[in-house]
Scaffold this motif. Structure first.
Motif, PDB file in Angstrom:
ATOM      1  N   VAL A  38       5.653   6.010  28.902  1.00 53.47           N
ATOM      2  CA  VAL A  38       5.498   6.832  29.863  1.00 53.47           C
ATOM      3  C   VAL A  38       6.411   6.276  30.905  1.00 53.47           C
ATOM      4  O   VAL A  38       6.701   4.911  31.183  1.00 53.47           O
ATOM      5  N   CYS A  39       6.995   7.216  31.617  1.00 56.14           N
ATOM      6  CA  CYS A  39       8.273   6.692  32.429  1.00 56.14           C
ATOM      7  C   CYS A  39       8.064   7.440  33.830  1.00 56.14           C
ATOM      8  O   CYS A  39       6.960   8.205  34.091  1.00 56.14           O
ATOM      9  N   GLY A  40       8.498   6.661  34.977  1.00 53.46           N
ATOM     10  CA  GLY A  40       8.134   7.307  36.513  1.00 53.46           C
ATOM     11  C   GLY A  40       8.517   8.541  36.426  1.00 53.46           C
ATOM     12  O   GLY A  40       7.741   9.467  37.199  1.00 53.46           O
ATOM     13  N   GLY A  60       7.398  13.827  27.692  1.00 50.53           N
ATOM     14  CA  GLY A  60       7.566  12.354  26.738  1.00 50.53           C
ATOM     15  C   GLY A  60       9.240  12.607  26.421  1.00 50.53           C
ATOM     16  O   GLY A  60       9.458  13.476  25.376  1.00 50.53           O
ATOM     17  N   HIS A  61       9.960  11.748  27.167  1.00 50.42           N
ATOM     18  CA  HIS A  61      11.247  11.892  26.805  1.00 50.42           C
ATOM     19  C   HIS A  61      11.788  10.576  26.050  1.00 50.42           C
ATOM     20  O   HIS A  61      13.096  10.382  26.086  1.00 50.42           O
ATOM     21  N   GLU A  62      10.917   9.676  26.001  1.00 53.11           N
ATOM     22  CA  GLU A  62      11.377   8.169  25.415  1.00 53.11           C
ATOM     23  C   GLU A  62      10.436   7.841  24.245  1.00 53.11           C
ATOM     24  O   GLU A  62       9.414   7.276  24.145  1.00 53.11           O
ATOM     25  N   PHE A  63      11.087   8.175  23.090  1.00 53.17           N
ATOM     26  CA  PHE A  63      10.315   7.980  21.811  1.00 53.17           C
ATOM     27  C   PHE A  63      11.132   7.656  20.705  1.00 53.17           C
ATOM     28  O   PHE A  63      12.390   7.597  20.728  1.00 53.17           O
TER      29      PHE A  63
END
Ligand code: ZN
Ligand code: ZN
Length: 344
Positions: A38-40, A60-63
């Motif tokens: 989970v990102c800002g 979700g872009h960091e996986f």
């Protein structure tokens, strides 16, 4: 499959939905998601503060994950490979930026997790040429932080060159600041990390991760500390990772004449800064935004070599069903990084 979606524009409108399992196009791979951060940006999307978002889409872009199937034209990847993915899902390939590999600047850039479907789901399909192999020694939780890591290598290794004798200021001990300090340390340069009272635990973590000096700006005088450490000159480079005007003002004041300010944090609004100082001090001001292919190569090498550790930044992992807790904790900044995982 279950997926966490932004359903339409407006504050809120984020919820779990049952959607069709995706299948890969000829040039894509199907990835079974293991962990997604989970990102800002996700919080901004939740509150409709991110104009680039084009709902409906899966967030979700960091996986990180495992390849489950490959499209029929894909030769370089196979089922079972452990992977992470770049976030620039589409760039035009023809503009002057794409031609030099600066896909993050392409006017047509579209990303996973806010235009194309992202990784807060059991499966995600990704263009095969955007996939990177996760080193064997790096687990999926650590791997889920490769995207913020690539943002940091882009800033500290690609947008500027650090020298081993230099000293840098990093403002804001969030995920980006805590990774940035490690990337800066990997060049041999020293780091002063600063934060607020509310950052006490994060500052301590920064110390464990290699920051040479820690400053709580509400308890100590940052200016005299920096000047003591730099013979009165100021730092060679300042990496602004807090995204606040106060932090950028500190960076402008505390960077030595002829030094460089690298703006990484985003304010989300116009701010007031003593811009004239840039002329008086002959400062170089460098912007750094997102990441490109080479940034991922740098980042994965640092992870494989053990020069950057992302595991200590993970403050909690939640099943997709409990996404609200992870979002709330991220928003309240009670930890550093929260991850989601689809039910096994
Ligand atoms: Zn992010
Ligand atoms: Zn382009």
């Amino acid at each position: 499959m279950k997926a966490l979606m932004k359903l339409q524009r407006g504050d809120g409108y984020v919820d779990l939905r049952e959607v069709e399992n995706p299948s890969p196009a000829p040039d894509e791979v199907l990835v079974r998601v293991k962990r997604a951060g989970v990102c800002g940006t996700d919080i901004h999307i939740l509150h409709d503060e991110f104009p680039k978002a084009k709902p409906p889409f899966i967030l979700g872009h960091e996986f990180s994950g495992i390849i489950e199937a490959v499209g029929k034209e894909v030769e370089s990847w196979k089922t079972g490979d452990r992977v992470v993915s770049e976030t620039t899902a589409y760039s035009c390939g023809a503009c002057r930026y794409c031609q030099t590999g600066d896909t993050q600047l392409c006017p047509e850039r579209k990303a996973y997790g806010y235009v194309f479907n992202g990784g807060f789901a059991e499966y995600v399909v990704i263009k095969a040429n955007l996939i990177h192999r996760l080193p064997d020694t790096v687990n999926f939780s650590e791997g889920a932080l490769c995207e913020p890591l690539a943002c940091c290598t882009h800033a500290a290794l690609e947008r500027v060159q650090l020298q081993p004798h230099e000293i840098a200021l990093v403002t804001g001990p969030g995920a980006i600041g805590l990774i940035m300090l490690q990337v800066v340390r990997s060049t041999g340069a020293r780091v002063i990390l600063c934060g607020l009272d509310s950052d006490r635990e994060r500052l301590n973590l920064g110390g464990e991760l290699g920051a040479d000096h820690l400053v709580n700006v509400l308890k100590e005088d940052l200016t005299s500390k920096v000047m003591d450490l730099t013979k009165g000159y100021g730092v060679d480079k300042a990496f602004e990772c807090a995204g606040t005007a106060a932090a950028t003002r500190d960076c402008i004041r505390l960077t030595r004449k002829g030094g460089t300010l690298i703006q990484v944090g985003l304010f989300g609004k116009p701010v007031e800064l003593p811009f004239e100082e840039i002329a008086f001090k002959e400062l170089t001001v460098v912007g750094s935004f997102a990441q490109k292919k080479s940034s991922w190569d740098h980042g994965l090498k640092l992870l494989a070599d053990g020069k950057v550790m992302t595991g200590p930044l993970v403050s909690g992992e939640y099943p997709l069903d409990r996404w609200k807790e992870a979002f709330e904790k991220s928003e309240r900044r009670v930890g550093v990084k929260f991850l989601l995982y689809p039910a096994p």
